[in-house]
Design a protein around this motif. Sequence first.
Motif, short mmCIF file in Angstrom:
data_model
loop_
_atom_site.label_atom_id
_atom_site.label_comp_id
_atom_site.label_asym_id
_atom_site.label_seq_id
_atom_site.Cartn_x
_atom_site.Cartn_y
_atom_site.Cartn_z
N UNK A 64 -15.38 9.40 -0.49
CA UNK A 64 -16.18 10.46 0.11
C UNK A 64 -16.20 10.25 1.62
N UNK A 65 -15.85 11.32 2.36
CA UNK A 65 -15.87 11.28 3.82
C UNK A 65 -16.85 12.35 4.28
N UNK A 66 -17.83 11.97 5.12
CA UNK A 66 -18.88 12.88 5.56
C UNK A 66 -18.98 12.87 7.08
N UNK A 67 -19.02 14.06 7.67
CA UNK A 67 -19.23 14.16 9.11
C UNK A 67 -20.73 14.09 9.39
N UNK A 68 -21.05 13.75 10.61
CA UNK A 68 -22.45 13.71 11.02
C UNK A 68 -22.62 14.50 12.31
N UNK A 69 -23.79 15.02 12.48
CA UNK A 69 -24.12 15.70 13.73
C UNK A 69 -25.57 15.38 14.06
N UNK A 70 -25.86 15.35 15.33
CA UNK A 70 -27.22 15.04 15.76
C UNK A 70 -27.24 14.83 17.25
N UNK A 72 0.84 -1.20 0.00
CA UNK A 72 0.00 0.00 0.00
C UNK A 72 0.87 1.24 0.00
N UNK A 73 0.51 2.23 -0.81
CA UNK A 73 1.23 3.51 -0.82
C UNK A 73 0.23 4.65 -0.69
N UNK A 74 0.72 5.77 -0.18
CA UNK A 74 -0.14 6.95 0.00
C UNK A 74 -0.41 7.59 -1.34
N UNK A 75 -1.70 7.83 -1.63
CA UNK A 75 -2.07 8.52 -2.86
C UNK A 75 -2.70 9.89 -2.59
N UNK A 76 -3.18 10.11 -1.36
CA UNK A 76 -3.77 11.41 -1.03
C UNK A 76 -3.84 11.57 0.49
N UNK A 77 -3.88 12.83 0.91
CA UNK A 77 -4.05 13.16 2.33
C UNK A 77 -5.05 14.31 2.40
N UNK A 78 -6.13 14.12 3.16
CA UNK A 78 -7.18 15.12 3.31
C UNK A 78 -7.43 15.35 4.79
N UNK A 79 -8.21 16.34 5.10
CA UNK A 79 -8.64 16.54 6.48
C UNK A 79 -10.09 17.01 6.47
N UNK A 80 -10.76 16.75 7.60
CA UNK A 80 -12.15 17.17 7.75
C UNK A 80 -12.33 17.64 9.18
N UNK A 81 -13.12 18.69 9.35
CA UNK A 81 -13.33 19.28 10.67
C UNK A 81 -14.36 18.54 11.49
N UNK A 82 -14.50 18.98 12.73
CA UNK A 82 -15.49 18.43 13.65
C UNK A 82 -16.88 18.55 13.04
N UNK A 127 -18.38 10.57 17.31
CA UNK A 127 -18.64 9.62 16.23
C UNK A 127 -17.48 9.64 15.25
N UNK A 128 -17.37 8.61 14.45
CA UNK A 128 -16.38 8.55 13.38
C UNK A 128 -17.08 8.98 12.10
N UNK A 129 -16.47 9.85 11.29
CA UNK A 129 -17.10 10.23 10.02
C UNK A 129 -17.36 9.00 9.15
N UNK A 130 -18.38 9.07 8.33
CA UNK A 130 -18.67 7.95 7.43
C UNK A 130 -17.77 8.04 6.20
N UNK A 131 -17.33 6.89 5.72
CA UNK A 131 -16.42 6.80 4.57
C UNK A 131 -17.05 5.89 3.54
N UNK A 132 -17.05 6.33 2.29
CA UNK A 132 -17.49 5.45 1.20
C UNK A 132 -16.46 5.50 0.09
N UNK A 133 -16.21 4.35 -0.51
CA UNK A 133 -15.28 4.24 -1.64
C UNK A 133 -16.03 3.62 -2.80
N UNK A 134 -16.14 4.36 -3.90
CA UNK A 134 -16.75 3.83 -5.11
C UNK A 134 -15.63 3.09 -5.86
N UNK A 135 -15.69 1.77 -5.87
CA UNK A 135 -14.60 0.98 -6.44
C UNK A 135 -14.47 1.12 -7.95
#
Length: 114
Positions: free
Chosen positions: A84-90, A23-33, A70-78
């Motif tokens: 796609x990484x999405x935060x949730x609040x509630x 495995x090699x790194x292809x991208x690095x992103x960040x997402x807020x609270x 909570x942990x953000x939700x992650x989806x990978x379209x193969x």
Amino acid sequence: MAFGMQVIDRNGLTTLDTGDSTWMQVAFLSIGKGDTSSTVTFDGGSLPAGMVLKVALQILSDIPTAEKQLVPSVSINTSTRVVTVTTTSGTTTDSEQRTFPAYSAACSILILGR
């Protein structure tokens, strides 16, 4: 069937095999609270065909004890290699029927491919 180069030591043991993949790194992103919903997307359409992606999350924020983390939700379209990484609040309710705010933690997102 794998192709590559093998390096064998004097005892006949394989010390390097480029036919294996890692495995090699292809991208690095960040997402807020996740106190407000947000989404970050990585489009891996330009990556080599057949590359498989995985995601590793590093939690950055420490949510106060009066809130649920909570942990953000992650989806990978193969097929398109879009991550796609999405935060949730509630809110959430505990076993004693108390209601608490629930937020996704801020995260660093490491996208790996092979």
